[in-house]
Design an enzyme around this catalytic site. Sequence first.
Site, PDB file in Angstrom:
ATOM      1  N   GLU A 113       0.851  -1.192   0.000  1.00 39.51           N
ATOM      2  CA  GLU A 113       0.000   0.000   0.000  1.00 39.51           C
ATOM      3  C   GLU A 113       0.889   1.245   0.000  1.00 39.51           C
ATOM      4  OE1 GLU A 113      -3.433   2.104   2.826  1.00 39.51           O
ATOM      5  OE2 GLU A 113      -2.044   0.658   3.706  1.00 39.51           O
TER       6      GLU A 113
ATOM      7  N   LYS B  14      -8.975   3.739  -2.475  1.00 36.56           N
ATOM      8  CA  LYS B  14      -9.413   3.312  -1.142  1.00 36.56           C
ATOM      9  C   LYS B  14     -10.699   4.032  -0.747  1.00 36.56           C
ATOM     10  CE  LYS B  14      -7.225   2.454   3.384  1.00 36.56           C
ATOM     11  NZ  LYS B  14      -5.958   2.651   4.130  1.00 36.56           N
TER      12      LYS B  14
ATOM     13  N   CYS C 174      -5.636  -2.343   2.925  1.00 40.36           N
ATOM     14  CA  CYS C 174      -5.421  -2.200   4.363  1.00 40.36           C
ATOM     15  C   CYS C 174      -6.702  -2.484   5.143  1.00 40.36           C
ATOM     16  CB  CYS C 174      -4.848  -0.813   4.664  1.00 40.36           C
ATOM     17  SG  CYS C 174      -3.945  -0.727   6.237  1.00 40.36           S
TER      18      CYS C 174
END
Length: 466
Positions: free
Chosen positions: A44, A168, A206
């Site tokens: 990430e 995200k 994540c």
Amino acid sequence: MTSTIRLGTASPGTQGTTAATVAQLELFARRAAGKAIDILLLPEAYIGGYPRGTHFGCVIGSRTQEGREEYLRYFQSAVDLGDTVGDGAGAGQAWVNRELPSDAIPQPDAPKQDSNRRGGGTREELERIAQETGIFIVTGLVEKAGGSLYCSVVYVCPKRGIIGKRRKVMPTGTERLVWAQGSPATLRAVSTSIRGVRINLAAAICWENYMPLVRQALYSQNINLYLAPTADDRDTWLPLLRTAAIEGRCFVVSSNMCVRRNPPLASSSSTDSHHTPAFHQNGTDTNTSGTEPDRGPTSTHRPNPYATEEALEMAPGAPPARRRQSIIDEDGNEIALPHVPRGAPPPTSRRKSVFDEDGNEIVLCADPSKRHHAQQKPIPAPRTPTTTITTTKPAFSSRGGSAIISPFGEVRAGPQWEDDEGLIYADVDFHDCIRGRLDLDTAGSYSRNDSFKFAVEGLDLAPLPY
């Protein structure tokens, strides 16, 4: 026809500049090609950097000028892929298919360029690396579009270039200071074929992996490869990966940066507890010079400069002390000699003894005429002093933990702790994903979709074929 594919991942840390990170990515891709890896996942925010440990000078109701300067540097390190903001999803397939007009400023004397070339060139670099190495690359990056930053993931096919991009949907905690929310429409899976094996892959970034509905959105699309780039290096991360693998009956690959922390510098001055660390692209609290820290082992054993007898003699208020009488043998050991008071007559006889090879003292018979000396205390055998040297292990602000998990929850490779240079990989049989559906199909027969209705705004959940 084979159904075996080699999956790989690594835990590299972001480098001092964006260009240096892309160069490091290329090095990992070429090494992966040398190991016949087919798909490589990287962490990430790998390109652009994860801003671990900083707050950009922000508290509720106040922002500092230093924090704004720090954000400027961070924004400049992000990459421009030429996409739009849109509703958080960008331009979607229009961007993927290069249907957007060029965003370059026309230059009258410059040679004519592609009419649809956009962004800062990172997209073209990633596509070149994938094409030259033959590796399908999935990497995290910090993307700038308009005036906002997004934590994104791109899927780079060696034959077709970038075939998809994630943003995200829910930055975690204080990540929301600097990362905008992406659209759930970007959760759409992509497909590729490697040696006749169809792979449906998608990424949850994540702590999106802690969102059950995000996981279900991926399972619903019939993925067989679940990717989880992260910044979480806790021991609790691996059980989550194993859960996702079992739930989705899919292979799971995770990648997290391993970042070494600079050793603290010794100082006699006090430390300001309110000091704001300077941002560095590798996510550590360090300087902004872009230089690599000294990563060699360091010794914490330092001699005490006040432990000498001379210093004790000079201590304020201490009574005058004699100087120690000693000699140094050839091994560097100090041997103290017996003290003879000034003016005292020398002894008429010395105790007779020898030491055996084990260091034990053996007293010899004394002369009867000099027996009064037998009550003398024996001279102790010289002892070899021990020196303790402690070597500290490198400290890490992020320990990595990249791993590969099977559809039955078995750890096939990793976790890769405290290793920012290695590659881990596993040969996997994608038929295992179908074998696992015998008793569990979370998005199909096990979902009770006759009673539980699931939909995601803007996302097509139609299952992809195998």
